[in-house]
Design an enzyme around this catalytic site. Structure first.
Site, PDB file in Angstrom:
ATOM      1  N   GLY A  46      20.395  24.404  -7.298  1.00  9.17           N
ATOM      2  CA  GLY A  46      19.113  24.094  -6.676  1.00  9.17           C
ATOM      3  C   GLY A  46      19.345  23.419  -5.335  1.00  9.17           C
ATOM      4  O   GLY A  46      20.450  22.933  -5.066  1.00  9.17           O
ATOM      5  N   CYS A  92      24.772  16.312  -8.026  1.00  7.13           N
ATOM      6  CA  CYS A  92      23.906  16.578  -6.879  1.00  7.13           C
ATOM      7  C   CYS A  92      24.780  16.886  -5.668  1.00  7.13           C
ATOM      8  O   CYS A  92      25.777  16.203  -5.434  1.00  7.13           O
ATOM      9  CB  CYS A  92      23.043  15.344  -6.590  1.00  7.13           C
ATOM     10  SG  CYS A  92      21.919  15.563  -5.202  1.00  7.13           S
ATOM     11  N   LEU A  93      24.396  17.893  -4.910  1.00  8.21           N
ATOM     12  CA  LEU A  93      25.152  18.248  -3.704  1.00  8.21           C
ATOM     13  C   LEU A  93      25.116  17.104  -2.689  1.00  8.21           C
ATOM     14  O   LEU A  93      25.996  17.030  -1.826  1.00  8.21           O
ATOM     15  CB  LEU A  93      24.587  19.525  -3.086  1.00  8.21           C
ATOM     16  CG  LEU A  93      24.713  20.789  -3.965  1.00  8.21           C
ATOM     17  CD1 LEU A  93      23.942  21.945  -3.357  1.00  8.21           C
ATOM     18  CD2 LEU A  93      26.182  21.157  -4.164  1.00  8.21           C
ATOM     19  N   HIS A 138      13.879  14.934  -5.097  1.00  8.43           N
ATOM     20  CA  HIS A 138      14.372  14.930  -3.704  1.00  8.43           C
ATOM     21  C   HIS A 138      13.198  14.927  -2.719  1.00  8.43           C
ATOM     22  O   HIS A 138      13.214  14.197  -1.725  1.00  8.43           O
ATOM     23  CB  HIS A 138      15.230  16.160  -3.422  1.00  8.43           C
ATOM     24  CG  HIS A 138      16.663  16.060  -3.848  1.00  8.43           C
ATOM     25  ND1 HIS A 138      17.514  15.066  -3.390  1.00  8.43           N
ATOM     26  CD2 HIS A 138      17.415  16.833  -4.673  1.00  8.43           C
ATOM     27  CE1 HIS A 138      18.723  15.252  -3.918  1.00  8.43           C
ATOM     28  NE2 HIS A 138      18.693  16.307  -4.698  1.00  8.43           N
TER      29      HIS A 138
HETATM   30  O1  GNR Z   1      24.019  22.081  -8.361  1.00 10.02           O
HETATM   31  C1  GNR Z   1      23.406  21.211  -8.976  1.00 10.02           C
HETATM   32  N1  GNR Z   1      23.647  21.016 -10.288  1.00 10.02           N
HETATM   33  C2  GNR Z   1      22.863  20.213 -11.106  1.00 10.02           C
HETATM   34  C3  GNR Z   1      23.359  19.900 -12.365  1.00 10.02           C
HETATM   35  C4  GNR Z   1      22.618  19.113 -13.209  1.00 10.02           C
HETATM   36  C5  GNR Z   1      21.377  18.661 -12.829  1.00 10.02           C
HETATM   37  C6  GNR Z   1      20.882  18.959 -11.588  1.00 10.02           C
HETATM   38  C7  GNR Z   1      21.617  19.735 -10.723  1.00 10.02           C
HETATM   39  S1  GNR Z   1      20.966  20.132  -9.172  1.00 10.02           S
HETATM   40  C8  GNR Z   1      22.448  20.348  -8.258  1.00 10.02           C
HETATM   41  C9  GNR Z   1      22.136  20.826  -6.854  1.00 10.02           C
HETATM   42  C10 GNR Z   1      21.365  19.762  -6.136  1.00 10.02           C
HETATM   43  O2  GNR Z   1      21.845  18.729  -5.734  1.00 10.02           O
HETATM   44  N2  GNR Z   1      20.086  19.957  -5.997  1.00 10.02           N
HETATM   45  O3  GNR Z   1      19.323  19.016  -5.419  1.00 10.02           O
HETATM   46 NI    NI Z   2      20.320  17.142  -5.764  1.00  6.55          NI
END
Ligand code: GNR
Ligand code: NI
Length: 168
Positions: A46, A92-93, A138
């Protein structure tokens, strides 16, 4: 298409509350394409516009193994349909390299606009429900580390700041 730079915690811009989209035009559709490309390249399941320093209410997701189901949500509004909480180890990225258990409602209804400005309503459960809630957080300036202890959050902040300094 283009790869966009992802902001990292504790960048204060990640705390911006995103504004509703007023017009669905070619510029927005191009942004959605670039966000999907950036998400797949990362790789992630995501991406919210906030993470690429665009403070508009749009997010993309693809939780499939095959990475063949891109989804986008414009002006998403969440309603909880099953208040029962499930726990999941989230990453989270914008917080690279760290994973922590977060509890969230297991299933949600989401109302949003599609690329033709038509309202759509979807019910999500499992990983897609978790991811959607993470992305809408976010857009509201919230990160998964806000759900963990201040002590752990402070440690993550320190480690990421150090890594970011070494990169510059
Ligand atoms: O890639 C993502 N993996 C994830 C794993 C567990 C719960 C949420 C996520 S979202 C994350 C990508 C991201 O940071 N989206 O904002
Ligand atoms: Ni995230």
């Amino acid at each position: 298409m283009a790869l966009l730079k992802i902001l990292e915690f504790p960048d204060p811009r990640l705390r911006t509350v995103a504004k509703p989209i007023v017009k669905i035009d070619d510029i927005l559709l191009k942004l959605i394409d670039d966000m999907l490309e950036t998400m797949y390249a990362a790789p992630g399941i995501g991406l919210a516009a906030t993470q690429i320093n665009v403070h508009k209410r749009v997010l993309v997701m693809d939780v499939t193994e095959e990475k063949n189901s891109p989804m986008s949500f414009i002006n998403p509004e969440i309603e909880i349909i099953d208040a029962e909480l499930g726990e999941f180890s989230e990453g989270c990225l914008s917080v690279p390299g760290f994973f922590e258990i977060v509890n969230r409602p297991k299933s949600v209804r989401v109302k949003s606009l599609d690329s033709n400005s038509k309202e759509k309503i979807q019910e999500l459960e499992g990983l897609s429900a978790i991811c959607l809630q993470h992305e809408v957080d976010h857009l509201n300036g919230k990160l998964f580390v806000d759900y963990i202890s201040p002590l752990k959050r402070g440690l993550i902040r320190k480690k990421l700041q150090k890594a970011q300094k070494q990169r510059t």
